[in-house]
Design an enzyme around this catalytic site. Structure first.
Site, PDB file in Angstrom:
ATOM      1  N   TRP A 171     -79.732 -11.354  77.660  1.00 24.67           N
ATOM      2  CA  TRP A 171     -78.368 -11.321  77.117  1.00 24.67           C
ATOM      3  C   TRP A 171     -77.287 -11.395  78.201  1.00 24.67           C
ATOM      4  CZ3 TRP A 171     -77.019 -12.814  72.632  1.00 24.67           C
ATOM      5  CH2 TRP A 171     -77.837 -12.621  71.526  1.00 24.67           C
ATOM      6  N   GLU A 203     -83.485  -1.994  70.375  1.00 23.88           N
ATOM      7  CA  GLU A 203     -83.542  -3.075  69.383  1.00 23.88           C
ATOM      8  C   GLU A 203     -84.994  -3.505  69.192  1.00 23.88           C
ATOM      9  OE1 GLU A 203     -79.367  -5.378  70.064  1.00 23.88           O
ATOM     10  OE2 GLU A 203     -80.929  -5.981  71.446  1.00 23.88           O
ATOM     11  N   PHE A 241     -79.707 -10.921  60.459  1.00 29.48           N
ATOM     12  CA  PHE A 241     -80.194 -10.489  61.769  1.00 29.48           C
ATOM     13  C   PHE A 241     -81.732 -10.455  61.767  1.00 29.48           C
ATOM     14  CE2 PHE A 241     -76.596  -8.108  64.210  1.00 29.48           C
ATOM     15  CZ  PHE A 241     -75.779  -9.212  64.102  1.00 29.48           C
ATOM     16  N   ARG A 289     -81.012  -1.525  62.628  1.00 31.67           N
ATOM     17  CA  ARG A 289     -81.470  -2.900  62.410  1.00 31.67           C
ATOM     18  C   ARG A 289     -82.882  -3.219  62.923  1.00 31.67           C
ATOM     19  NH1 ARG A 289     -77.202  -3.547  66.311  1.00 31.67           N
ATOM     20  NH2 ARG A 289     -77.982  -4.163  68.374  1.00 31.67           N
ATOM     21  N   ASP A 290     -83.259  -4.459  62.639  1.00 29.71           N
ATOM     22  CA  ASP A 290     -84.479  -5.109  63.113  1.00 29.71           C
ATOM     23  C   ASP A 290     -85.751  -4.492  62.514  1.00 29.71           C
ATOM     24  OD1 ASP A 290     -82.547  -6.369  64.605  1.00 29.71           O
ATOM     25  OD2 ASP A 290     -83.053  -5.359  66.493  1.00 29.71           O
ATOM     26  N   TRP A 303     -77.826 -22.625  69.026  1.00 34.42           N
ATOM     27  CA  TRP A 303     -78.242 -21.333  69.582  1.00 34.42           C
ATOM     28  C   TRP A 303     -79.480 -20.736  68.919  1.00 34.42           C
ATOM     29  CZ3 TRP A 303     -77.572 -18.114  73.492  1.00 34.42           C
ATOM     30  CH2 TRP A 303     -77.938 -16.779  73.336  1.00 34.42           C
ATOM     31  N   MET A 304     -80.327 -20.108  69.751  1.00 35.70           N
ATOM     32  CA  MET A 304     -81.456 -19.309  69.239  1.00 35.70           C
ATOM     33  C   MET A 304     -81.548 -18.014  70.038  1.00 35.70           C
ATOM     34  SD  MET A 304     -85.525 -20.240  69.152  1.00 35.70           S
ATOM     35  CE  MET A 304     -85.860 -20.176  70.913  1.00 35.70           C
ATOM     36  N   ASN A 305     -81.798 -16.871  69.347  1.00 33.11           N
ATOM     37  CA  ASN A 305     -82.297 -15.689  70.069  1.00 33.11           C
ATOM     38  C   ASN A 305     -83.582 -15.207  69.419  1.00 33.11           C
ATOM     39  OD1 ASN A 305     -79.703 -14.779  68.541  1.00 33.11           O
ATOM     40  ND2 ASN A 305     -80.679 -12.818  68.834  1.00 33.11           N
ATOM     41  N   ASP A 306     -83.748 -13.945  69.154  1.00 32.75           N
ATOM     42  CA  ASP A 306     -85.057 -13.355  68.834  1.00 32.75           C
ATOM     43  C   ASP A 306     -85.971 -14.180  67.925  1.00 32.75           C
ATOM     44  OD1 ASP A 306     -83.303 -11.466  69.773  1.00 32.75           O
ATOM     45  OD2 ASP A 306     -83.444 -10.158  68.042  1.00 32.75           O
TER      46      ASP A 306
HETATM   47  C1  FRU Z   1     -81.573  -8.564  69.761  1.00 28.56           C
HETATM   48  C2  FRU Z   1     -80.526  -8.549  68.651  1.00 28.56           C
HETATM   49  C3  FRU Z   1     -81.039  -7.785  67.458  1.00 28.56           C
HETATM   50  C4  FRU Z   1     -80.222  -8.352  66.339  1.00 28.56           C
HETATM   51  C5  FRU Z   1     -80.092  -9.800  66.746  1.00 28.56           C
HETATM   52  C6  FRU Z   1     -78.793 -10.437  66.349  1.00 28.56           C
HETATM   53  O1  FRU Z   1     -81.497  -9.646  70.604  1.00 28.56           O
HETATM   54  O2  FRU Z   1     -79.321  -7.998  69.146  1.00 28.56           O
HETATM   55  O3  FRU Z   1     -80.923  -6.389  67.581  1.00 28.56           O
HETATM   56  O4  FRU Z   1     -80.839  -8.216  65.086  1.00 28.56           O
HETATM   57  O5  FRU Z   1     -80.234  -9.839  68.145  1.00 28.56           O
HETATM   58  O6  FRU Z   1     -78.801 -11.789  66.629  1.00 28.56           O
END
Ligand code: FRU
Length: 468
Positions: free
Chosen positions: A297, A212, A100, A162-163, A39-42
Site C-alpha cells: 500500500w 485486515e 470490499f 471487514r474482510d 486497479w486491483m488489490n486483494d
Molecule cells: C486490504 C483492504 C481490505 C479491504 C480492501 C479494500 O488491502 O484494505 O481490508 O477490504 O483492501 O479494497
C-alpha cells in the site's frame, strides 16, 4: 501483391496491440495473474471447483482507473493456476456500499437455502457510515452472482469491520473478521445469522496499523491465524503476520507469549510485496493453496505499470515446519502447478525465468542480477549471520516513490550444510524461496530493460526458461 488501405492496416495493428498487452506494456507479468486494465488489490473468494477443474479467483477491482476507487469484485478462472481467463465483474457497488474483500464457500447442504451446492460469497460492504457483511450466491458455479435481498447479514459496530473469511467448522460456519486491531470470530448455522464467539489480538504481534484480511487455517497439528497489517510491516507499509496456536471451537489460543517483543512477530513473507494472502476454499487433496496481492500500500498506486496496476503472487502451498529454535513456522513452497512452467535450461536470465541457486554453505553467497544499464538486484546468503537479503536500491525505476528502494532481510530459520534458493523472476517481480520452504521473500523491481546477466559468488545458478 494486394494493397490494403492504410487505415485498415493501422486498425489491424491497433487491434493486435490491444490483444497482446505484453508487447506494449514492459511490466505486464508474463506468468502472474494481472487485471486486464485498471486497479486491483486483494485476491478474494478463491475456490476450486472439482466439477469443472477450475480455480476461481475474485479480486478487489476498480474498473474505472488504475488507482483504488469504488471497489468491485473482478473474476478470473484458471485450469493450472498460471493461465487466467478474464471473466469480468461479478459484484458491483449498490445502495449498501462498495464491495470490499471477502470469501466464498460451496454450500453443499443448502444451509442458506439458496440451493444445493450454491457458491456463496460473503463480503464487506463499505459505505461512509460503516462496514457491514453481505451475501451473494451463484447457482452457476461462481460465474454470476445474485445479491441476497436480506443484506447486510452482519452489521458493524466499529469503524473497521471487514474482510470476512468463512470456513466450515464442524456443524456450522465460522467467520474470521478484522476489527481495527483485533480479529473477531463469529458462528452461523446458515450464513445469515451470526453469533459472536470471541476476539484475539490484544497484546499479540505487530500493531503498527489496522489489521485486515484474516484467515484461520487448520494446518497439520496446529491452527494458524493469518493477519495482514497496514502499515506496520517489518520493512514499511503492508505485510502479513501470522500466529500459531489452538482453536477450541470458540477461541483462538496463541502459542506465543502475550506482549512478546514485536521483533518476534512471524511474517509470511520477508519481502515488501506480498499482502492479503488468502487460501483457496475446497483445494484438492486437502492442500492449502494460497495467493497474495503482490504489492504494498505504500506505493501500489504509483508503480509504473501503465494502464493496469498490480499482480498476484504465484500460487504457494502452505504447511508447517519446526525451526531451529523449536518454533512452528509456515513452510511456503511454490505450488506444483507453478513448477510446470519450468522449461529448458538457458545460459542467461531473461525477463521471465526460474533460477535455482545452490550455495555451498562454507562462505557467504552473493548473487547479482543486472542489465546493460547497470541496474541490479543483489541477494546475499550470509552464512555468519544466517540471513538472506535482497537489495533493490539500484534495481531500476524507483522515481515514483521514496519508499520503494530498500533492502529486505530474513533469518534462514534452519541451519543447513548447504542451501538451495529458488528465484521466480517475472517482468517486475522477484519471488525468492528457501528450497525447503523455511522462508519466502517477494519484491517488486522495475528494471528499465530486463536483467540479462547473473553473477554468483559462493554458489551456482541454473537458469530455466518459462514454458508458457
Ligand atoms: C486490504 C483492504 C481490505 C479491504 C480492501 C479494500 O488491502 O484494505 O481490508 O477490504 O483492501 O479494497
Amino acid at each position: 501483391m494486394k494493397h490494403f488501405p492504410l487505415c485498415l492496416l493501422l486498425g489491424a495493428l491497433a487491434l493486435l496491440a490491444s490483444c497482446t498487452p505484453s508487447a506494449t506494456e514492459p511490466y505486464r507479468s508474463l506468468y502472474h495473474h494481472t487485471p486486464t486494465q485498471n486497479w486491483m488489490n486483494d485476491p478474494n473468494g478463491m475456490f476450486f471447483d472439482e466439477q469443472t477443474g477450475l480455480w476461481h479467483l475474485y479480486y478487489q477491482h476498480n474498473p474505472e482507473a488504475p488507482v483504488w476507487g469504488p471497489m468491485h469484485w473482478g473474476h478470473a478462472t484458471s485450469k493450472d493456476l498460471i493461465h487466467w481467463d478474464h471473466r469480468g465483474i461479478v459484484l458491483a457497488p449498490d445502495s449498501l456500499g462498495t464491495i470490499f474483500s471477502g470469501s466464498v464457500v460451496i454450500d453443499r447442504d443448502n444451509t442458506a437455502g439458496f440451493g444445493p451446492n450454491a457458491v456463496v460469497a460473503v463480503y464487506t460492504q463499505s459505505e461512509y457510515i460503516g462496514q457491514n457483511q453481505s451475501l451473494a450466491y451463484s447457482l452457476d458455479g461462481g460465474m454470476t452472482f445474485t445479491k441476497y435481498e436480506g443484506n447486510p447479514v452482519l452489521m458493524g459496530d466499529i469503524a473497521d469491520f471487514r474482510d470476512p473469511k468463512v470456513t466450515r467448522d464442524g456443524d456450522h460456519w465460522l467467520m474470521t473478521l478484522a476489527c481495527q486491531q483485533e480479529i473477531r470470530f463469529y458462528a452461523s448455522p446458515d450464513l445469515k445469522d451470526w453469533t459472536y464467539l470471541s476476539s484475539f489480538g490484544e497484546g499479540y504481534g505487530a500493531h503498527g496499523g489496522v489489521w485486515e484480511c484474516p484467515e484461520l487455517i487448520h494446518m497439520g497439528e496446529r491452527w494458524v491465524l493469518l493477519v495482514s497489517i497496514n502499515p506496520g510491516g517489518p520493512f514499511g507499509g503492508s505485510a502479513t503476520q501470522y500466529f500459531i496456536g489452538d482453536w477450541d471451537g470458540r477461541e483462538f489460543k496463541c502459542d506465543d507469549v502475550r506482549n512478546a517483543p514485536t521483533t518476534n512477530t512471524k511474517w509470511l513473507d520477508y519481502g515488501r510485496d506480498n499482502y492479503s494472502t488468502f487460501t483457496f476454499h475446497n483445494a484438492p487433496d486437502n492442500r492449502i493453496v494460497s495467493l497474495g496481492w503482490m504489492s504494498n500500500w505504500q506505493y501500489a498506486q504509483q508503480v509504473p505499470t501503465g494502464s493496469f496496476r498490480s499482480q498476484n503472487t504465484i500460487a504457494r502451498d502452505l504447511s508447517l515446519y519446526i525451526d531451529d529454535a523449536g518454533d512452528y513456522r509456515i513452510c511456503v513452497q511454490p505450488s506444483p502447478e507453478t513448477w510446470a512452467i519450468r522449461g529448458k535450461t538457458v545460459s542467461r536470465p531473461t525477463e521471465a525465468c526460474i533460477i535455482c541457486l545452490t550455495f555451498s554453505g562454507n562462505e557467504t553467497g552473493v548473487v547479482t542480477l543486472s542489465n546493460n544499464l547497470g541496474e541490479k538486484v543483489t541477494m546475499t546468503l550470509d552464512v555468519h549471520r544466517q540471513t538472506f537479503s535482497m537489495d533493490r536500491t539500484a534495481a531500476g525505476d524507483d522515481s515514483f516513490s521514496a519508499d520503494f528502494p530498500g533492502v529486505t532481510t530474513t533469518s534462514l530459520f534452519v541451519h543447513r550444510p548447504s542451501y538451495t534458493v529458488y528465484l521466480f523472476l517475472d517482468r517486475c517481480s522477484i519471488e525468492a524461496f528457501d528450497g525447503d520452504g523455511a522462508w519466502a521473500m517477494t519484491n517488486l523491481v522495475f528494471p528499465t530493460t530486463p536483467y540479462n546477466r547473473i553473477k554468483v559468488v559462493g554458489g551456482e545458478a541454473t537458469i530455466y526458461e518459462i514454458n508458457r
